[in-house]
Design an enzyme around this catalytic site. Structure first.
Site, PDB file in Angstrom:
ATOM      1  N   ASP A   1       0.861  -1.187   0.000  1.00 27.61           N
ATOM      2  CA  ASP A   1       0.000   0.000   0.000  1.00 27.61           C
ATOM      3  C   ASP A   1       0.896   1.236   0.000  1.00 27.61           C
ATOM      4  O   ASP A   1       2.125   1.127   0.030  1.00 27.61           O
ATOM      5  CB  ASP A   1      -0.958  -0.030   1.188  1.00 27.61           C
TER       6      ASP A   1
ATOM      7  N   ASP B   1      -8.039  -7.254   0.788  1.00 28.64           N
ATOM      8  CA  ASP B   1      -7.091  -7.552   1.863  1.00 28.64           C
ATOM      9  C   ASP B   1      -7.723  -7.142   3.167  1.00 28.64           C
ATOM     10  O   ASP B   1      -8.563  -6.227   3.199  1.00 28.64           O
ATOM     11  CB  ASP B   1      -5.781  -6.761   1.708  1.00 28.64           C
TER      12      ASP B   1
ATOM     13  N   CYS C   1     -13.275 -28.121   7.665  1.00 24.83           N
ATOM     14  CA  CYS C   1     -12.120 -27.336   7.222  1.00 24.83           C
ATOM     15  C   CYS C   1     -10.958 -28.269   6.879  1.00 24.83           C
ATOM     16  O   CYS C   1     -10.719 -29.262   7.568  1.00 24.83           O
ATOM     17  CB  CYS C   1     -11.706 -26.361   8.316  1.00 24.83           C
TER      18      CYS C   1
ATOM     19  N   CYS D   1      -7.757 -27.233   6.694  1.00 27.43           N
ATOM     20  CA  CYS D   1      -6.485 -26.592   7.036  1.00 27.43           C
ATOM     21  C   CYS D   1      -5.626 -27.507   7.902  1.00 27.43           C
ATOM     22  O   CYS D   1      -6.112 -28.456   8.517  1.00 27.43           O
ATOM     23  CB  CYS D   1      -6.713 -25.248   7.728  1.00 27.43           C
TER      24      CYS D   1
ATOM     25  N   CYS E   1      -6.948 -27.791  11.548  1.00 25.15           N
ATOM     26  CA  CYS E   1      -8.125 -28.644  11.750  1.00 25.15           C
ATOM     27  C   CYS E   1      -7.817 -30.121  11.501  1.00 25.15           C
ATOM     28  O   CYS E   1      -8.457 -30.997  12.071  1.00 25.15           O
ATOM     29  CB  CYS E   1      -9.278 -28.174  10.864  1.00 25.15           C
TER      30      CYS E   1
ATOM     31  N   HIS F   1      -5.759 -21.389  10.452  1.00 26.37           N
ATOM     32  CA  HIS F   1      -7.161 -21.760  10.245  1.00 26.37           C
ATOM     33  C   HIS F   1      -7.983 -20.612   9.669  1.00 26.37           C
ATOM     34  O   HIS F   1      -8.695 -20.784   8.674  1.00 26.37           O
ATOM     35  CB  HIS F   1      -7.806 -22.243  11.547  1.00 26.37           C
TER      36      HIS F   1
END
Lengths: 374, 374
Positions: free
Chosen positions: B95, B267, B305, B307, B310, B336
């Site tokens: 940015d 974002d 999930c 991930c 998980c 996660h």
């Protein structure tokens, strides 16, 4: 009694008497001598089990005192034990909490029955006995567990240590009687710096037939030569076919001197604790990453290191993360320090098998000796 | 002008007009719409690049204001740019620092020349201009960089916003003129909630021919319908063949509504920030891991999930790490939450290609809508 662990000595170094072997546990076999990273609260701070494996960590340590407070042994038991709770499928060792009771807890009072104390978190009163410490550890379910002992301060008088050793022996017996499950129980040799007391303690423990033996009362502020003496006056009275664990001793020179004296297992928070404070091992001496000179130093911590951190990140980046207080920095620096020490112990295992451990030890101490910051 | 990035629109959802495409950058191609994890200080807090890749993060954001303070753009440039400095070989966006100057810095004074302010770390005075902000970003060397804009507070009067838009346009032009290297420069559409000002700003920026366009002035406390209106009155005036980035907007409902309105890039620090505070996304609503009910809950955060967290850890373990303030907990929970939101955006990309993004959005919002804690 069926074996919960088994030590297979494969070679004794002709130059030093240092031992190389395989320690078979219910969660796999590890080579000894070995350094065990400390996972106080069921995690080696900032790291996953996969990272520990990648760096060659074979067995890790968790702290009974801390886990009894948080999350409590009943939660860990309900989870299916420490291995499942923390997702670590390699071998785990727990200490008895004795050391923390004597170093962290407040308002301690020792009686024959056990130790009453106020915990360091919220001051609640707790009572550790030789029996309930075994019960807590059995609920945690590590592969190797410890007897409850009195960690005698250094220095202490002969008479004090003598009384304490007798109590530690009575506690060891009570713990052994209380021990029920498949965790391998170790006895702990105390006796301060007094040879006859260490010998007496070791011999009496050996009569009780533990699955391994720890040397306690070290790493509590005594001079280095006293620590080495404590090892020297304990080891000869321990059986050759059982593992020997030097508790809480983990700086490089102590580990190498311990190996030379026939010790198989070591643990210490040092590598991870100093890493979190930006203090890093390297083959050219200790690095304090916060120093301004590393601001634009785009070399790895140590060019000779094969760890994930050294393969991927520069001193400048690690310094930036440290200065900005980013947890990733603590993580990357913990990986490095642990790998650094594990690799030196790997080298020790090879040197023992090649009957040149004495040369190896001298070389390492010359290169990285304590005057260089270890 | 040679292209630094290229957007290849592959499909427009017949149900909504949402866009699916490929954004080609010098550090690889990512699919859009995309959610960009925020790596403020050249790291997504607690995580490695490998973990970001494993969870499907394609492009990440770093903050110019923060990096200009620590470690300073010159250090990053000497390291060979952000990619090398942080060991991330995928695309990176920075940015302009405008938002932080207006939200974090102290003693701000705006002039035609730029913004003078005292930084939030040590109070040192700094001066950001449209030119030096480009120069700083070029030294950082991200794939995509932003013009310097005035982030107008909400609410603000028409006259204030009108003047501000004119200055933002003059600043955009100055930044464009100063822009030298291979970073793709985006213009930022401001104009508050006023349609004619947004339109004017967008049209003037498009005349300057940026490589992409951001919508700014959102996510600064305005009501949700105002935010959506700001998008609605900006997007129609932007070219179809250039990427569109809605700055700082990252809660699930905003992302999905943004996608429906033709936005490609998002974002937000939300997923990682709330994760560090134990607040976790799940398909059955938000979970506050510190709650006592999770003490002995041995389920993963979310059974649906995929991930790393998980697949390997329970709520009870994560609660324990959270309560004990262990950084590993922040790390596992960040993984996660990021994966959760990235997976929903993955689903959005598929739904767009199948012309059912409207249905998908409604279904997700019904299941996880903001009344459920998103």
């Amino acid at each position: 009694m069926s074996e919960n662990i088994r030590l297979e000595i494969k070679h004794i170094c002709k130059q030093t008497g240092a031992r190389y072997g395989l320690l078979h546990t219910k969660h796999g076999t590890v080579e000894v001598p070995i350094f065990m990273p400390v996972g106080t609260l069921a995690n080696v701070k900032t790291l996953t089990p996969e990272e520990l494996k990648e760096m060659g960590a074979g067995i890790i340590l968790a702290n009974t005192y801390h886990l009894a407070l948080r999350p409590g042994e009943d939660i860990v038991q309900k989870a299916g034990g420490l291995h499942k709770f923390m997702n670590y499928d390699g071998p785990i060792l727990t200490d008895s909490g004795g050391f923390q009771v004597f170093s962290l807890a407040k308002m301690r009072s020792i009686s024959e029955e056990g130790v009453k104390f106020r915990n360091h978190l919220n001051g609640d009163e707790l009572f550790f006995t030789p029996e309930n410490v075994i019960e807590i550890q059995e609920k945690l379910g590590a592969d190797i567990i410890m007897s409850f002992d009195e960690c005698v301060p250094y220095p202490a008088t002969y008479d004090y240590v003598k009384d304490s050793v007798e109590r530690t022996l009575r506690w060891a017996k009570r713990g052994k009687d209380a021990h029920k499950n498949e965790c391998a129980l170790f006895g702990i040799v105390q006796g301060g710096e007094f040879e006859d007391l260490r010998r007496h303690c070791a011999e009496e423990l050996v009569k009780m037939d533990f699955e391994g033996y720890s040397i306690g009362g070290t790493s509590i502020g005594e001079p280095k030569d006293v620590c080495f003496k404590m090892i020297d006056i304990s080891v000869p009275y321990l059986p050759k076919d059982k593992p020997r664990y030097l508790m809480g001793v983990g700086s490089l020179d102590y580990i190498l001197e311990g190996i030379a004296r026939g010790i198989d297992m070591f643990d210490c928070v040092l590598p991870t604790r100093i890493a979190r404070h930006g203090s890093l091992f390297s083959s050219t001496g200790r690095i304090n990453i916060r120093r301004a000179e590393y601001k634009d130093d785009f070399m790895p911590i140590d060019e000779n290191c094969d760890c994930y951190t050294c393969k991927n990140y520069t001193r400048a980046y690690l310094r930036h993360l440290y200065v900005a207080n980013e947890a990733l920095g603590q993580r990357l620096m913990s990986i490095h320090n642990l790998r650094f020490i594990l690799k030196i112990v790997e080298g020790a295992r090879i040197a023992i098998q090649e009957d040149r451990f004495g040369d190896y030890k001298d070389e390492i101490l010359r290169k990285f000796g304590d005057d260089r910051g270890f």
